[in-house]
Design a protein around this motif. Structure first.
Motif, PDB file in Angstrom:
ATOM      1  N   GLN A 116      46.979  49.392  50.081  1.00  0.00           N
ATOM      2  CA  GLN A 116      47.869  48.396  50.843  1.00  0.00           C
ATOM      3  C   GLN A 116      47.895  48.721  52.336  1.00  0.00           C
ATOM      4  O   GLN A 116      47.672  47.751  53.061  1.00  0.00           O
ATOM      5  CB  GLN A 116      49.350  48.571  50.415  1.00  0.00           C
ATOM      6  CG  GLN A 116      49.626  48.048  49.023  1.00  0.00           C
ATOM      7  CD  GLN A 116      49.462  46.626  48.688  1.00  0.00           C
ATOM      8  OE1 GLN A 116      49.606  45.853  49.790  1.00  0.00           O
ATOM      9  NE2 GLN A 116      49.616  45.811  47.703  1.00  0.00           N
ATOM     10  N   GLN A 117      47.904  49.910  52.706  1.00  0.00           N
ATOM     11  CA  GLN A 117      47.750  50.564  54.102  1.00  0.00           C
ATOM     12  C   GLN A 117      46.395  50.288  54.577  1.00  0.00           C
ATOM     13  O   GLN A 117      46.241  50.049  55.811  1.00  0.00           O
ATOM     14  CB  GLN A 117      48.256  51.822  54.356  1.00  0.00           C
ATOM     15  CG  GLN A 117      49.809  51.933  54.207  1.00  0.00           C
ATOM     16  CD  GLN A 117      50.239  52.111  52.570  1.00  0.00           C
ATOM     17  OE1 GLN A 117      49.241  52.612  51.849  1.00  0.00           O
ATOM     18  NE2 GLN A 117      51.278  51.596  52.267  1.00  0.00           N
ATOM     19  N   ASP A 118      45.354  50.527  53.742  1.00  0.00           N
ATOM     20  CA  ASP A 118      43.999  50.610  54.429  1.00  0.00           C
ATOM     21  C   ASP A 118      43.524  49.186  54.463  1.00  0.00           C
ATOM     22  O   ASP A 118      43.745  48.086  53.680  1.00  0.00           O
ATOM     23  CB  ASP A 118      43.245  51.070  53.089  1.00  0.00           C
ATOM     24  CG  ASP A 118      41.537  51.429  53.521  1.00  0.00           C
ATOM     25  OD1 ASP A 118      41.466  51.619  54.745  1.00  0.00           O
ATOM     26  OD2 ASP A 118      40.772  51.478  52.628  1.00  0.00           O
ATOM     27  N   GLN A 119      42.822  49.125  55.845  1.00  0.00           N
ATOM     28  CA  GLN A 119      42.488  47.574  56.097  1.00  0.00           C
ATOM     29  C   GLN A 119      40.775  47.544  55.646  1.00  0.00           C
ATOM     30  O   GLN A 119      40.293  48.672  55.653  1.00  0.00           O
ATOM     31  CB  GLN A 119      42.317  47.578  57.727  1.00  0.00           C
ATOM     32  CG  GLN A 119      43.565  47.826  58.514  1.00  0.00           C
ATOM     33  CD  GLN A 119      44.179  46.272  58.305  1.00  0.00           C
ATOM     34  OE1 GLN A 119      43.393  45.365  58.616  1.00  0.00           O
ATOM     35  NE2 GLN A 119      45.378  46.122  58.336  1.00  0.00           N
ATOM     36  N   GLY A 120      40.682  46.356  55.177  1.00  0.00           N
ATOM     37  CA  GLY A 120      39.266  46.133  54.545  1.00  0.00           C
ATOM     38  C   GLY A 120      38.465  45.476  55.972  1.00  0.00           C
ATOM     39  O   GLY A 120      38.948  45.507  57.230  1.00  0.00           O
ATOM     40  N   GLY A 121      37.417  44.960  55.643  1.00  0.00           N
ATOM     41  CA  GLY A 121      36.635  44.254  56.698  1.00  0.00           C
ATOM     42  C   GLY A 121      35.299  44.863  56.980  1.00  0.00           C
ATOM     43  O   GLY A 121      35.118  45.729  56.464  1.00  0.00           O
ATOM     44  N   ILE A 122      34.991  44.240  58.346  1.00  0.00           N
ATOM     45  CA  ILE A 122      33.733  45.201  58.675  1.00  0.00           C
ATOM     46  C   ILE A 122      33.975  46.229  59.730  1.00  0.00           C
ATOM     47  O   ILE A 122      34.795  45.934  60.823  1.00  0.00           O
ATOM     48  CB  ILE A 122      32.983  43.776  59.652  1.00  0.00           C
ATOM     49  CG1 ILE A 122      32.666  42.822  58.523  1.00  0.00           C
ATOM     50  CG2 ILE A 122      31.751  44.304  59.984  1.00  0.00           C
ATOM     51  CD1 ILE A 122      31.892  41.491  59.165  1.00  0.00           C
ATOM     52  N   VAL A 123      33.288  47.294  59.378  1.00  0.00           N
ATOM     53  CA  VAL A 123      33.680  48.695  60.207  1.00  0.00           C
ATOM     54  C   VAL A 123      32.156  48.887  60.628  1.00  0.00           C
ATOM     55  O   VAL A 123      31.195  48.719  60.088  1.00  0.00           O
ATOM     56  CB  VAL A 123      34.228  49.548  59.556  1.00  0.00           C
ATOM     57  CG1 VAL A 123      35.952  49.316  59.126  1.00  0.00           C
ATOM     58  CG2 VAL A 123      33.597  50.115  58.234  1.00  0.00           C
ATOM     59  N   GLU A 124      32.275  49.648  61.961  1.00  0.00           N
ATOM     60  CA  GLU A 124      30.795  50.190  62.357  1.00  0.00           C
ATOM     61  C   GLU A 124      30.940  51.683  62.139  1.00  0.00           C
ATOM     62  O   GLU A 124      31.747  52.433  62.312  1.00  0.00           O
ATOM     63  CB  GLU A 124      30.870  50.092  63.974  1.00  0.00           C
ATOM     64  CG  GLU A 124      30.728  48.732  64.276  1.00  0.00           C
ATOM     65  CD  GLU A 124      29.954  48.597  65.925  1.00  0.00           C
ATOM     66  OE1 GLU A 124      29.649  49.598  66.497  1.00  0.00           O
ATOM     67  OE2 GLU A 124      30.162  47.327  66.377  1.00  0.00           O
TER      68      GLU A 124
END
Length: 104
Positions: free
Chosen positions: A54-62
């Motif tokens: 729930q706290q962890d952000q997903g998406g595109i990371v570098e």
């Protein structure tokens, strides 16, 4: 085939080939079995990460991608880019600069 690498963690290196050519950084991690190194802040790639909690952000990371150890060169504080030699003093093996003989 994985052999002994002369580059170690926390070494200052300059990239001598590829898109990041000429940039300098510090070795964060050495991948000896793949003959690659990860240099801090260089060779960044974008990676799609899945949300894990729930706290962890997903998406595109570098993240930093590995670079072949043959494409980086160690920097001597005294003389700049150099190769590494070994010298045995008092039964202890030390890494030295091939140009000036300074201990690395």
């Amino acid at each position: 085939m994985a052999g002994k690498m002369k580059i170690r963690r926390n070494d200052s290196v300059e990239i001598i080939a590829g898109k990041e050519r000429g940039k300098r950084g510090e070795v964060v991690k050495v991948l000896q079995e793949d003959n690659k190194v990860i240099v801090g802040g260089l060779n960044m790639i974008k990676k799609a990460m899945r949300k894990r909690s729930q706290q962890d952000q997903g998406g595109i990371v570098e993240i930093e991608a590995p670079i072949s150890a043959s494409n980086v060169m160690v920097i001597c504080k005294k003389c700049g880019k150099t190769r590494i030699a070994y010298e045995i003093k008092d039964g202890k093996k030390t890494r030295i600069c091939r140009k000036c003989g300074e201990a690395l």
